[in-house]
Scaffold this active site. Sequence first.
Site, PDB file in Angstrom:
ATOM      1  N   CYS A 208       0.979 -25.456 -14.125  1.00 32.26           N
ATOM      2  CA  CYS A 208      -0.358 -25.432 -13.533  1.00 32.26           C
ATOM      3  C   CYS A 208      -1.327 -24.577 -14.333  1.00 32.26           C
ATOM      4  CB  CYS A 208      -0.294 -24.939 -12.088  1.00 32.26           C
ATOM      5  SG  CYS A 208       0.164 -23.207 -11.908  1.00 32.26           S
TER       6      CYS A 208
ATOM      7  N   GLU B 160      -5.241 -34.111 -12.551  1.00 30.75           N
ATOM      8  CA  GLU B 160      -4.247 -33.224 -13.160  1.00 30.75           C
ATOM      9  C   GLU B 160      -3.096 -34.096 -13.651  1.00 30.75           C
ATOM     10  OE1 GLU B 160      -1.872 -29.102 -12.166  1.00 30.75           O
ATOM     11  OE2 GLU B 160      -2.049 -30.594 -10.573  1.00 30.75           O
TER      12      GLU B 160
END
Length: 499
Positions: A281, A382
């Site tokens: 992340c 993402e």
Amino acid sequence: MKTVNHWIGGKTVEGASGNYGPVTDPATGEVTTQVALASEEEVDAAVSVAKAAFQSWGQSSLAARTKVLFAYRALLDSHRDEVAELITAEHGKVHSDALGEVARGLEIVELACGITTQLKGELSTSVSSNVDVAAIRQPLGVVAGITPFNFPAMVPMWMFPLAIACGNTFVLKPSEKDPSASIRLAELASEAGLPDGVLNVVHGDKVAVDALLAHPDVAAVSFVGSTPIARYIHTTASANGKRVQALGGAKNHMLVLPDADLDAAADAAVSAAYGSAGERCMAISAVVAVGSIADELVEKIRERAEKIKIGPGNDPTSEMGPLITKAHRDKVASYVTGAAAQGADVVLDGTGHTVDGFEDGHWIGLSLLDHVSTDSDAYRDEIFGPVLCVLRTETYEEGVELINASPYGNGTAVFTRDGGAARRFQLEVQAGMVGVNVPIPVPVGYHSFGGWKDSLFGDHHIYGNDGVHFYTRGKVVTTRWPDPADAPAGVDLGFPRNH
């Protein structure tokens, strides 16, 4: 076939639901293990054991807790290679990367070893006549952690060491994609002297997650994962009266100003975008090149990316391993092929990459996309894979505006030699973690980790001071004791009455 079962009450507990999930070696594509998937009843059993253990652990001394944690730290240190090998076997990341993951988790264990100073509380004396006020922090009870596949050891260690140091008991629901590392962490904790039931591990899918979110005896939930699931965790657990910290996804930008050291910036972009195959992340997934340096920067990134050696994680010469599953590999590849259709220049296309002798592995090469627009799927989503997008702006102000328009606000970085520009950036950018000439600004253990906007749901960041506050609740005690000299006549406590 190997079976990974639950860890409840200090021992292995075989799955009773009859449901199992496959665990694959990403380098070969072979299913090597099955993991038991817990039912609601099995989750309830783990919570019940943790609740019973809290009766004594929550009242234990700080000295007793930290003694166990110091022993745990020593055991983890001596078994770090073993834990790293489990990570590589099920996640696929190279061994050196897995070792780094264990080391970053150990930082939080070390922080937990020094928990005594963070639980001191406060005291104000004589706020009124014979009145004192004390503020103390106490554990919550049973707390739960739900952790992702990309860091199967580090993220759990971001949670449970602090939680148990504060006096809580813990139920961990790790990713079912790579469950073995979490079991080994629990076994080592037991070996270090952690009482049975203080740390429990239940494997499962949505059934287990929902059972934890609804369970009346779970006081708090920590989560790390994608933004849609983080939002669901926060909404559901909060509705059930629980304290929640839910860390979501990211689209981390790196702003490169015209005065930057382009070699350093290119090195940083490659390591931050492609390390751990982009499955983190805090990966840099968007480089924002300002002014005329864009062409040169893209070329430098391309030159470096082409030299990265991709192979099995247990091969010491490999610098990047496979992706976690074939389905995820295919999804990542679709963003690269889709980007071309949406106007991007595909400088490097890694979608056809294979590794000799491991043709069934979940392989993908490094992809570099230039002239990416902000409305393309490759930019907005993402991707969680080794895909780096390059966007171009004419000015610093346009670059910051572009970054701040993103719904995510996890981490960001600026590369520049100008201290004034760097100072402006760290104050103006809307993100929770900022790097100045540092591509992945993950804070050290005694500072807290967490983003802004759609990258965090809840009021507390993870670990550091925020972690201690999350796993404890404050209590203020106001006390009045009459002065013994004012005792009723006939009672003599030996205090002189001449004051």
